[in-house]
Design a protein around this motif. Structure first.
Motif, short mmCIF file in Angstrom:
data_model
loop_
_atom_site.label_atom_id
_atom_site.label_comp_id
_atom_site.label_asym_id
_atom_site.label_seq_id
_atom_site.Cartn_x
_atom_site.Cartn_y
_atom_site.Cartn_z
N THR A 139 48.09 43.52 38.12
CA THR A 139 48.33 42.49 38.58
C THR A 139 47.22 41.38 39.22
OG1 THR A 139 50.40 42.82 37.90
CG2 THR A 139 50.16 41.00 39.03
N ARG A 140 46.46 41.73 40.20
CA ARG A 140 46.40 41.20 41.22
C ARG A 140 44.69 39.86 40.31
NH1 ARG A 140 46.98 42.06 47.00
NH2 ARG A 140 47.83 43.98 47.18
N ASP A 189 51.94 48.49 37.30
CA ASP A 189 50.82 49.01 38.84
C ASP A 189 51.54 49.36 39.51
OD1 ASP A 189 48.75 46.91 37.91
OD2 ASP A 189 49.16 45.89 39.04
N LEU A 248 43.81 36.44 39.70
CA LEU A 248 42.05 35.80 40.02
C LEU A 248 42.10 35.32 39.06
CD1 LEU A 248 40.54 35.92 42.01
CD2 LEU A 248 39.58 37.97 40.85
N ARG A 301 55.25 36.52 38.54
CA ARG A 301 54.78 36.83 36.93
C ARG A 301 55.21 35.65 35.78
NH1 ARG A 301 56.43 42.42 38.36
NH2 ARG A 301 56.15 42.06 35.91
N GLU A 304 49.12 50.45 42.52
CA GLU A 304 49.60 49.89 43.92
C GLU A 304 51.12 50.27 44.50
OE1 GLU A 304 49.46 46.15 45.31
OE2 GLU A 304 48.32 45.37 44.17
N LEU A 355 50.64 35.79 43.93
CA LEU A 355 50.89 37.54 43.47
C LEU A 355 49.24 38.38 43.71
CD1 LEU A 355 51.05 36.40 40.02
CD2 LEU A 355 52.74 38.41 41.64
N ILE A 356 47.68 37.59 44.24
CA ILE A 356 46.72 37.92 43.86
C ILE A 356 47.60 39.09 45.85
CG2 ILE A 356 44.36 37.47 45.08
CD1 ILE A 356 44.24 35.09 42.95
N SER A 357 47.69 37.81 46.70
CA SER A 357 47.61 38.70 48.40
C SER A 357 48.71 39.37 48.53
CB SER A 357 47.76 37.65 49.16
OG SER A 357 49.67 36.63 49.30
N ARG A 358 50.08 39.69 47.92
CA ARG A 358 50.97 40.40 47.37
C ARG A 358 50.87 41.40 46.60
NH1 ARG A 358 55.10 38.96 51.06
NH2 ARG A 358 54.33 38.49 53.34
N GLY A 359 50.79 41.22 44.98
CA GLY A 359 50.89 42.69 44.23
C GLY A 359 52.24 41.98 43.34
#
Length: 124
Positions: free
Chosen positions: A66-67, A113, A71, A2, A119, A102-106
């Motif tokens: 985050t996601r 979050d 994105l 991040r 999350e 980050l988009i896929s795993r958070g």
């Protein structure tokens, strides 16, 4: 991850302003003459890019939304690649990798979050 992504975009955003968030004359010139993004007027694109480069990195560092933030910055990277710096693909791929993660795993365990329940822990 991040922090690594956030720093790149935040520093870029800081080059576009005077003071806190006053867009510089140079920024307006660059968006009118150099960065010509289709479908957006140069002044609107300058504001949108500059605000995005300030907001989404801060959200990433905090791990808040985050996601979505990753994105948004990935979308910005695609626009930069296609319309602004088409030869910059090696750098843009290095930015895209962490954003896709980050988009896929958070955001991970140390994030707002996770703290506020957006999350969940991946542990069963």
């Amino acid at each position: 991850m991040r922090l690594g992504v956030a720093v790149v975009f935040f520093i870029s955003g800081r080059t576009k302003v005077d003071g806190v968030l006053i867009l510089s004359d140079t920024t307006f010139f660059l968006f009118a003459e150099e960065y010509r993004v289709p479908l957006l007027p140069p002044e609107g694109a300058a504001y949108l890019a500059t605000w995005s480069e300030h907001l989404f990195p801060v959200l990433l560092v905090l791990g808040l939304f985050t996601r979505f933030s990753a994105l948004a910055l990935l979308g910005m990277t695609v626009v930069i690649q296609l319309f602004v710096i088409p030869t910059g693909w090696p750098t843009h791929l290095m930015w895209a990798g962490p954003m896709l993660y980050l988009i896929s795993r958070g955001p991970g365990a140390w994030s707002v979050d996770r703290l506020i329940g957006l999350e969940r822990s991946s542990r069963a």
